[in-house]
Design a protein around this motif. Structure first.
Motif, mmCIF file in Angstrom:
data_model
loop_
_atom_site.group_PDB
_atom_site.id
_atom_site.type_symbol
_atom_site.label_atom_id
_atom_site.label_comp_id
_atom_site.label_asym_id
_atom_site.label_seq_id
_atom_site.Cartn_x
_atom_site.Cartn_y
_atom_site.Cartn_z
ATOM 1 N N VAL A 46 60.205 24.690 -138.148
ATOM 2 C CA VAL A 46 60.363 23.269 -137.816
ATOM 3 C C VAL A 46 61.417 23.111 -136.720
ATOM 4 C CG1 VAL A 46 61.071 20.997 -138.677
ATOM 5 C CG2 VAL A 46 59.617 22.475 -140.094
ATOM 6 N N ARG A 47 62.557 23.792 -136.872
ATOM 7 C CA ARG A 47 63.636 23.689 -135.875
ATOM 8 C C ARG A 47 63.165 24.132 -134.496
ATOM 9 N NH1 ARG A 47 67.111 25.273 -140.102
ATOM 10 N NH2 ARG A 47 66.910 27.446 -139.526
ATOM 11 N N GLN A 48 62.433 25.249 -134.449
ATOM 12 C CA GLN A 48 61.955 25.769 -133.168
ATOM 13 C C GLN A 48 60.976 24.791 -132.522
ATOM 14 O OE1 GLN A 48 62.978 28.608 -131.603
ATOM 15 N NE2 GLN A 48 61.665 28.122 -129.877
ATOM 16 N N ALA A 49 60.082 24.214 -133.314
ATOM 17 C CA ALA A 49 59.115 23.246 -132.782
ATOM 18 C C ALA A 49 59.843 22.028 -132.215
ATOM 19 C CB ALA A 49 58.130 22.822 -133.875
ATOM 20 N N ILE A 50 60.835 21.522 -132.939
ATOM 21 C CA ILE A 50 61.588 20.349 -132.489
ATOM 22 C C ILE A 50 62.370 20.687 -131.215
ATOM 23 C CG2 ILE A 50 63.453 18.742 -133.073
ATOM 24 C CD1 ILE A 50 60.802 18.236 -134.629
ATOM 25 N N LEU A 51 62.954 21.884 -131.169
ATOM 26 C CA LEU A 51 63.714 22.308 -129.994
ATOM 27 C C LEU A 51 62.828 22.309 -128.747
ATOM 28 C CD1 LEU A 51 66.498 23.372 -129.077
ATOM 29 C CD2 LEU A 51 65.634 25.671 -129.499
ATOM 30 N N VAL A 52 61.625 22.841 -128.874
ATOM 31 C CA VAL A 52 60.686 22.880 -127.748
ATOM 32 C C VAL A 52 60.344 21.456 -127.303
ATOM 33 C CG1 VAL A 52 58.299 23.473 -127.120
ATOM 34 C CG2 VAL A 52 59.734 25.143 -128.286
ATOM 35 N N LEU A 53 60.074 20.575 -128.253
ATOM 36 C CA LEU A 53 59.737 19.184 -127.918
ATOM 37 C C LEU A 53 60.923 18.475 -127.260
ATOM 38 C CD1 LEU A 53 57.742 18.307 -131.139
ATOM 39 C CD2 LEU A 53 56.787 18.649 -128.851
ATOM 40 N N GLN A 56 61.122 19.523 -123.680
ATOM 41 C CA GLN A 56 60.054 18.883 -122.904
ATOM 42 C C GLN A 56 60.293 17.385 -122.731
ATOM 43 O OE1 GLN A 56 56.716 20.078 -125.320
ATOM 44 N NE2 GLN A 56 56.444 21.985 -124.203
ATOM 45 N N GLY A 57 61.373 16.888 -123.359
ATOM 46 C CA GLY A 57 61.706 15.479 -123.215
ATOM 47 C C GLY A 57 60.855 14.546 -124.058
ATOM 48 N N LEU A 58 60.154 15.095 -125.045
ATOM 49 C CA LEU A 58 59.269 14.269 -125.877
ATOM 50 C C LEU A 58 59.992 13.636 -127.057
ATOM 51 C CD1 LEU A 58 56.102 16.550 -125.880
ATOM 52 C CD2 LEU A 58 56.422 14.406 -124.645
ATOM 53 N N VAL A 59 61.029 14.320 -127.548
ATOM 54 C CA VAL A 59 61.789 13.792 -128.682
ATOM 55 C C VAL A 59 63.278 13.925 -128.391
ATOM 56 C CG1 VAL A 59 59.978 14.362 -130.371
ATOM 57 C CG2 VAL A 59 61.850 15.966 -129.979
ATOM 58 N N GLU A 60 64.070 13.123 -129.102
ATOM 59 C CA GLU A 60 65.524 13.156 -128.972
ATOM 60 C C GLU A 60 66.128 13.240 -130.363
ATOM 61 O OE1 GLU A 60 66.176 9.396 -127.101
ATOM 62 O OE2 GLU A 60 65.758 10.172 -125.098
ATOM 63 N N VAL A 65 71.285 11.568 -137.992
ATOM 64 C CA VAL A 65 70.364 10.438 -138.180
ATOM 65 C C VAL A 65 68.920 10.924 -138.257
ATOM 66 C CG1 VAL A 65 69.543 8.235 -137.241
ATOM 67 C CG2 VAL A 65 71.940 8.893 -136.976
ATOM 68 N N GLY A 66 68.521 11.722 -137.273
ATOM 69 C CA GLY A 66 67.159 12.232 -137.266
ATOM 70 C C GLY A 66 66.660 12.504 -135.869
ATOM 71 N N VAL A 67 65.369 12.773 -135.775
ATOM 72 C CA VAL A 67 64.724 13.051 -134.501
ATOM 73 C C VAL A 67 63.735 11.928 -134.226
ATOM 74 C CG1 VAL A 67 63.292 14.704 -133.220
ATOM 75 C CG2 VAL A 67 64.993 15.534 -134.851
ATOM 76 N N PHE A 68 63.793 11.414 -133.013
ATOM 77 C CA PHE A 68 62.988 10.258 -132.636
ATOM 78 C C PHE A 68 62.122 10.570 -131.426
ATOM 79 C CE2 PHE A 68 66.708 8.838 -134.820
ATOM 80 C CZ PHE A 68 66.269 7.823 -135.646
ATOM 81 N N VAL A 69 60.977 9.907 -131.334
ATOM 82 C CA VAL A 69 60.125 10.039 -130.157
ATOM 83 C C VAL A 69 60.882 9.397 -128.992
ATOM 84 C CG1 VAL A 69 57.904 9.441 -129.111
ATOM 85 C CG2 VAL A 69 58.035 9.958 -131.565
#
Length: 75
Positions: A46-53, A56-60, A65-69
């Protein structure tokens, strides 16, 4: 051709949800624990997938708090 790593599969799935509008700018992604449970993967995947996104500027990520689009300009 070898199968994609699990993190790449998860990143692609989230990317498709963003592209389709299922996840809109400002939407919060499920927590790491929720994504682990939903997709049967480890926290590292999960961490690796979020890091890639994030790269790519898709999520912050917002610490604590969390990860947002990400808000993205049209065009």
């Amino acid at each position: 051709m070898p199968a994609k790593p699990k993190w790449a599969q998860l990143a692609e799935l989230i990317r498709e949800q963003i592209a389709s509008g299922e996840l809109a700018p400002g939407d919060k992604l499920p927590s790491t624990a929720q994504l682990r449970e939903q997709h049967g993967v480890s926290a590292g995947v999960v961490r690796q997938a979020i890091l890639v996104l994030q790269m790519q500027g898709l999520v912050e990520g917002v610490h604590g708090v969390g990860v947002f689009v990400a808000e993205r300009p049209e065009g």
